[in-house]
Design a protein around this motif. Structure first.
Motif, short mmCIF file in Angstrom:
data_model
loop_
_atom_site.label_atom_id
_atom_site.label_comp_id
_atom_site.label_asym_id
_atom_site.label_seq_id
_atom_site.Cartn_x
_atom_site.Cartn_y
_atom_site.Cartn_z
N GLY A 251 35.11 37.36 37.94
CA GLY A 251 36.52 37.65 37.68
C GLY A 251 37.15 38.53 38.75
O GLY A 251 38.29 38.33 39.14
N GLN A 252 36.39 39.49 39.22
CA GLN A 252 36.86 40.47 40.20
C GLN A 252 38.18 41.12 39.77
O GLN A 252 38.39 41.30 38.58
CB GLN A 252 36.91 39.83 41.58
N ILE A 253 39.05 41.46 40.72
CA ILE A 253 40.18 42.31 40.31
C ILE A 253 41.19 41.65 39.39
O ILE A 253 41.52 42.14 38.33
CB ILE A 253 40.86 42.98 41.53
N LYS A 256 40.37 34.70 37.49
CA LYS A 256 40.57 33.33 37.98
C LYS A 256 41.86 32.74 37.42
O LYS A 256 42.23 31.64 37.75
CB LYS A 256 39.41 32.45 37.54
N CYS A 282 37.21 38.96 31.21
CA CYS A 282 36.86 39.46 32.53
C CYS A 282 36.92 38.36 33.59
O CYS A 282 37.37 38.58 34.70
CB CYS A 282 35.46 40.06 32.53
N GLU A 283 36.46 37.17 33.22
CA GLU A 283 36.42 36.10 34.20
C GLU A 283 37.83 35.62 34.55
O GLU A 283 38.13 35.34 35.71
CB GLU A 283 35.59 34.91 33.67
N GLY A 286 40.26 39.22 34.97
CA GLY A 286 39.74 40.18 35.94
C GLY A 286 39.64 41.60 35.40
O GLY A 286 39.71 41.85 34.20
N PHE A 287 39.46 42.53 36.35
CA PHE A 287 39.30 43.93 36.00
C PHE A 287 40.57 44.46 35.33
O PHE A 287 40.50 45.31 34.45
CB PHE A 287 38.98 44.75 37.26
#
Lengths: 386, 755
Positions: A251-253, A256, A282-283, A286-287
């Motif tokens: 997911g990062q910041i 997706k 999260c995915e 994200g964050f």
């Protein structure tokens, strides 16, 4: 000691709800529920169209009914629950026993649902609140009552052990842990001496092998074992835990985007509409998405502690701390298992996870919380009572 | 507030005024925990993010299953009874199909095309396939248990059009090479290969292996990433089961009871059990009607099903399954109970002898016996008068048994019935064993009647097991059906061992009983069960049922042990409600029907097991020396004639009778066993017209008379039994080529109405 002595609050006067309503707590709850509704279609990706549709309608319905319940309860003096406690508790115990009647339904290897015809209902949900009320009542009596120590201890033990036993019989480990957690926190706040906690910890250690052998089924046992050694079950629970981490990590910041998470789309995340919904958040969000949820929960929990501290009577204090503990445990355990620091047990994320009975129970608890809040002593956020 | 806290100080176990302090501790703790969660999420997302993202891309396709091979079921000699053949499972990844680079210009058309081709090749509904192709997830199963040739076609299409996203994985399908053979014992499996009945169900856990998996890690763009790896977890194949069943004996038994059901117009089916009395192993257990294990839900054959016909039969409704359950799926040998009739007399005899009440030579009276107002008669109106006990068994005299039982007393008598296991389940691992029915508190009359096998019910398996005890010298054994369980590498996991329940009687008593029972077959009511050269001990039985008076339902049976001096086989042969008997008298009894059919079967089983035969003088006199027909291949008429003469056969040449011509064909064929002095017909031309002859009527002729009559017509004879002709095949009046072998059954009459 006369009855009126127990309370500082003048119960003949109704509080001005517009002034006394806890808007911040309520806003945090609405925020969480909205997050849940945003992520739900995405969390059900790959399901049958008809299932997605009906589940979504149930969730929206639960949301609306929940808000109505919460606002209505906030206007009712929570002392009602003290008077009605035994009936509420008894009715819930009865509902717990209904799972063994022909109405009972088995899901995910545990028989802990009852079929109400139009919908299914998990009686353990409202049982948690009923038990918290009962324990709060007992603790208050204990605090005020002198000389009947043994009677008090037995009473609180009985009212707590009965539902816990039923939950364990249903092999619902997650919910059993919720019970233990809020009970311990409530005792702690009530001022139980530390040495009693030490004794209980030793007793729990002794009881563990028996719980392991008799109260858990194979699936639950393997989930816990796999937590400590994921290689035991590379395609089962270990695989799930690994996938959840992949999902969160990817997911990062900013995520997706809704409906675009590769792990989510692969359909491999188990119960991603409930237990693993946080991974989907999260995915795909994200964050940022994850932080919003954690922040909203932080607000919710800190408000609850405040309400407990400023409550006008012991019953309100213990009731609020019990509800606080219930939410805290759900939150820690669910997010914890998503990010791989807790074993996998079927504990949903309040307000976010799919499920009508859990949503309504949660709003019900919030309603009680709002009621305690409205009848609080005056003071600031961390206001001192005096 | 202050005041209250003061009050609480008296309570010893709760310390006062802790709320503020402790809730502060909790606030700190949970704030810390929440921060840790946030940090951990951040760590996974930022620090490990890139790595996990790569791995996540690799997780695009669904775990695919490699079905474990279900274990094989063998007979005792290693012949295959049930085996899993490899078939295939076809699945798709809808996302891969959608992302196919070759067709991005018109993906909707491509998806439609894939669905069309799949439905065409695999013969599945187009709408359903299309729906699956249009799904948004990564795994959809299209069809299971696809045969090899279909897969070849599918592979060809995938290669030709370079289709992406269609998967073919191994799947397994259960196959029963012998169709209906031992169907009740083997059982069958459902669509998911789970055992539903018989050994397939009981040993399901053993037979089912553990499925393997392919965790595919290929990305959606069809590029294998540097980190990609395919995790393959191999399946663990199921364990193999070896039964105690002997495929050949089972086949002989089923053929025999099927023929009997036809010949005697048997209404309620038949059952037969063949056991090894020394180990308790079941060599064959058959029940008729039966069903094809490959089509267990098909329309039941050999039974009348009212209100259903084959065209509308689905085999899937509850009602239809109930019909199957009560007819073709029912194992009569195990689940039915019946009145054993006179076959029970040897059990009673054991009690009498073991208790020292009599010896085999004690003189007993067969006169009518009145007890509690009922009179028990012998089947012979005049009665057999006084006779030694062994003769009473030969003659199957009911009053003798009634009298002796009363002398023994209810308690002692039933203690033997109990000891023989008639009150308990036999303990066989097959499910569905019937429960015997006895009087709860039997009176003397109940017992007197039970002594000759009436007014109680037992299962055929209980009966066979009890006979095994008599045969092996008194040990009641648990019947065995599984010999061993081995894993897929051949290591033995479980091995059946002989299980003794108890010693029922002394070896001496059992020997005496066997000797008497041998006389039953050699001299008495069971003489139709006689097999030349084989010492068969046995007893016949004709049992009444509750419907005997209404529709004449009798259950006729024969229970035999051979060879009697060193028993190797116990056989129980039961026909439930035979309606006609080709014999003129149309006699329905165990002696007239079951004994001769069992004898033919015993003959075949003894041949197969190579049991040594010792012929008595009487045998030899009755037995026409049989000789084997030699081969005429590559022989001239002259050569063949000489060879036939050497073994004692005559020759009849059809066509040009020139000694130098080669024999083109012969009748009977090489290997047939026919009596000495018979004629072999040979043809010297390829296209020679067969000479036809009418089969003569042999009814009531003796062996010699029948043989002469057939010889005079240039026909050969295969002899079964002894006495007078009762049955022949082909029937009288049929036109057959000369040289045909006519099968003739001889019966000893004179025991009509016995039992």
């Amino acid at each position: 000691m006369s009855h009126s002595d127990r309370y500082d609050l003048d119960r003949s006067k109704r509080p001005n709800m517009l002034l006394k309503f806890d808007y911040i707590l309520f806003a945090a709850v609405i925020g969480l529920a909205v997050m849940g509704i945003i992520i739900l279609p995405s969390a059900m990706l790959g399901y049958k169209e008809s299932v997605i549709k009906s589940t979504f309608i149930v969730q929206i319905g639960g949301f609306i009914v929940g808000i109505i319940i919460a606002i209505a309860l906030s206007c009712v003096d929570y002392i009602v629950f003290r008077h009605m406690a035994i009936f509420f508790y008894g009715a819930n115990i009865l509902a717990m026993l209904l799972v063994y009647s022909p109405l009972g339904v088995e899901r995910y290897g545990s028989r802990n649902w009852i079929d109400l015809g139009i919908t299914t209902y998990q009686p353990a949900e409202l049982m948690k609140l009923a038990t918290i009320i009962m324990v709060a009542l007992c603790l208050e009596d204990m605090k005020l009552d002198n000389g009947r120590t043994l009677y008090n201890v037995l009473r609180i033990g009985f009212f707590f052990a009965l539902p816990l036993g039923l939950v364990l019989l249903q092999k619902d480990l997650g919910t059993a842990l919720v019970f233990v957690f809020f009970f311990v926190i409530m005792l702690f706040v009530a001022g139980l001496k530390m040495r009693y906690f030490a004794v209980t910890a030793v007793a729990a250690l002794i009881a563990f092998p028996f719980v392991w052998k008799f109260a858990l089924n194979d699936a639950r046992r393997s989930r816990i074992l796999t937590f400590f050694d994921p290689s035991l079950d590379p395609i089962g629970a270990g695989f799930q835990a690994r996938l959840a981490k992949y999902a969160i990590g990817s997911g990062q910041i900013s995520g997706k985007g809704l409906g675009n998470g590769p792990i989510n789309n692969a359909g491999q995340l188990p119960v991603k509409d409930s237990d693993f919904v946080f991974s989907v958040v999260c995915e795909e969000l994200g964050f940022i998405g994850a932080s919003i949820i954690i922040f909203l929960f932080f607000v919710l929990l800190i408000k609850m502690i405040g309400i407990s501290r400023r409550s006008s009577d012991y019953f309100g204090q213990y009731l609020a701390i019990g509800i606080f503990a219930m939410f805290l445990f759900h939150f820690l355990e669910n997010i914890g298992m998503n990010i791989g620091i807790m074993p996998i047990t079927g504990v949903p994320l309040p307000f976010i996870s799919k499920g009508g009975s859990s949503l309504i129970t949660n709003f019900f608890s919030i309603g009680v919380m709002l009621s305690i809040s409205a009848r609080r002593k005056s003071g600031g956020f961390f206001g001192e009572s005096s | 507030m202050k005041k209250k806290e003061k009050n609480t100080e008296k309570i010893t176990w709760i310390s006062g005024g802790q709320l503020r302090k402790r809730s502060l501790i909790i606030t700190l703790c949970f704030t810390l925990l929440l921060s840790m969660l946030a940090v951990r999420v951040g760590y996974i997302q930022f620090v490990k993010g890139a790595e996990y993202q790569k791995l996540a891309t690799n997780q695009q396709t669904k775990t695919r299953v490699i079905t474990a091979k279900r274990g094989t079921i063998y007979d005792r000699n290693g012949n295959t009874l049930a085996i899993s053949a490899t078939v295939y499972r076809v699945s798709i990844n809808p996302r891969d199909i959608k992302k196919d680079e070759n067709h991005q210009d018109n993906i909707a058309e491509h998806q439609k095309h894939v669905a069309e081709k799949l439905s065409e090749i695999l013969d599945v509904n187009y709408a359903e396939v299309y729906e699956k192709v249009m799904k948004t997830n990564a795994y959809q199963e299209i069809k299971r248990k696809v045969e090899d040739e279909v897969i070849t076609e599918l592979r060809k299409w995938i290669d030709e059009e370079d289709i992406f996203g269609v998967y073919i994985d191994e799947d397994a399908k259960r196959y029963y090479p012998n169709n209906s053979l031992a169907s009740h014992i083997i059982g069958f499996t459902g669509t998911d290969d789970q055992g539903l009945s018989g050994i397939e169900a009981i040993y399901d856990e053993h037979l089912t292996g553990e499925d393997g998996y392919i965790l595919t890690e290929v990305d959606a763009a069809r590029q294998s990433l540097p980190l990609a790896e395919e995790v393959r977890i191999e399946p663990k194949n199921g364990n193999n089961i070896t039964l105690t069943i002997d495929e050949t004996i089972q086949y002989l038994v089923e053929k025999s009871i099927e023929q009997s059901v036809k010949d005697y117009n048997v209404k309620n089916g038949a059952a037969c059990i063949v056991m090894n009395p020394n180990t308790g192993e079941i060599l064959a257990m058959a029940s008729n009607p039966d069903f094809d294990l490959n089509e267990p839900f098909a329309f039941p054959t050999g039974v009348e099903v009212e209100g259903y016909d084959e065209s509308t039969w689905t085999g899937r409704t509850q009602e239809e399954v109930n019909i199957l359950n009560s007819t073709v799926w029912r194992n009569k040998a195990l689940s039915d109970t019946y009145e054993p009739g006179s076959t029970f007399k040897p059990i009673s005899s054991v009690a009498f002898l073991e208790e020292g009440l009599i010896t085999k030579d004690t003189i007993v009276s067969d006169s009518n016996y009145t007890l509690m107002g009922s009179t028990i008669h012998c089947w012979k109106k005049a009665t057999h008068g006084t006779e030694p006990f062994y003769k009473a068994v030969w003659n199957s005299c009911n009053p003798v048994f009634a009298r002796l039982a009363v002398q023994l007393g209810v308690e002692k008598y039933y203690s033997y019935v109990r000891a023989f296991g008639f009150y308990d389940k036999t303990g066989i691992i097959l499910s569905g064993e019937g429960t015997s029915i006895f009087h709860k508190e039997p009176t003397e009359l109940d017992m007197a009647v039970a002594a000759f096998g009436q007014r109680f019910q037992v299962t055929p398996l209980q009966m066979a097991t009890a006979y095994c005890a008599i045969a092996n010298g008194g040990e009641l054994l648990v019947p065995q059906i599984v010999k061993e369980v081995t894993d897929s590498e051949g290591n033995v996991i479980e091995k059946a061992e002989k299980e003794v329940v108890r010693q029922v009687a002394s070896t001496e008593t059992c020997k005496t009983i066997l000797e008497i029972m041998r006389g039953v077959v050699a001299e008495g009511t069971g003489s139709n069960g006689y097999v030349k050269g084989l010492r068969v001990a046995g007893k016949t039985g004709t049992s009444e049922t509750v419907t005997t008076d209404i529709d004449g339902r009798y259950i006729v049976s024969f229970c035999g042990i051979f060879p009697s001096d060193n028993p190797e086989v116990v056989i129980l042969y039961i026909l439930d409600h035979p309606v006609s008997n080709p014999n003129q008298t149309n006699l329905i009894s165990g002696g007239a029907i079951s004994a001769p059919e069992a004898a033919k079967l015993i003959d075949e089983i003894a041949n197969y097991l190579k049991i040594e035969r010792v012929y008595s003088d009487k045998d030899t006199s009755e037995l026409k020396n049989t000789v084997m027909v030699p081969s005429s291949e590559n022989k001239t008429v002259g050569q063949f004639k000489a060879e036939l003469k050497k073994v004692g056969l005559n020759i009849k040449v059809v066509g040009d009778d020139n000694e130098d011509l080669y024999v083109k064909s012969q009748m009977p064929a090489e290997g047939y066993l026919i009596p000495e002095g018979s004629t072999v017909v040979v043809y010297t031309a390829d296209d020679a017209q067969e000479e036809m002859v009418e089969v003569p009527d042999l009814k009531n002729l003796s062996v010699n008379e029948a043989l002469n009559k057939l010889n005079s017509k240039n026909l050969c004879m295969k002899i079964y039994g002894s006495g007078k002709v009762m049955k022949q095949s082909p029937a009288a009046g049929e036109l057959v080529p000369i040289g045909t072998v006519v099968t003739v059954d001889f019966r000893t009459l004179g025991f009509e109405g016995a039992e």
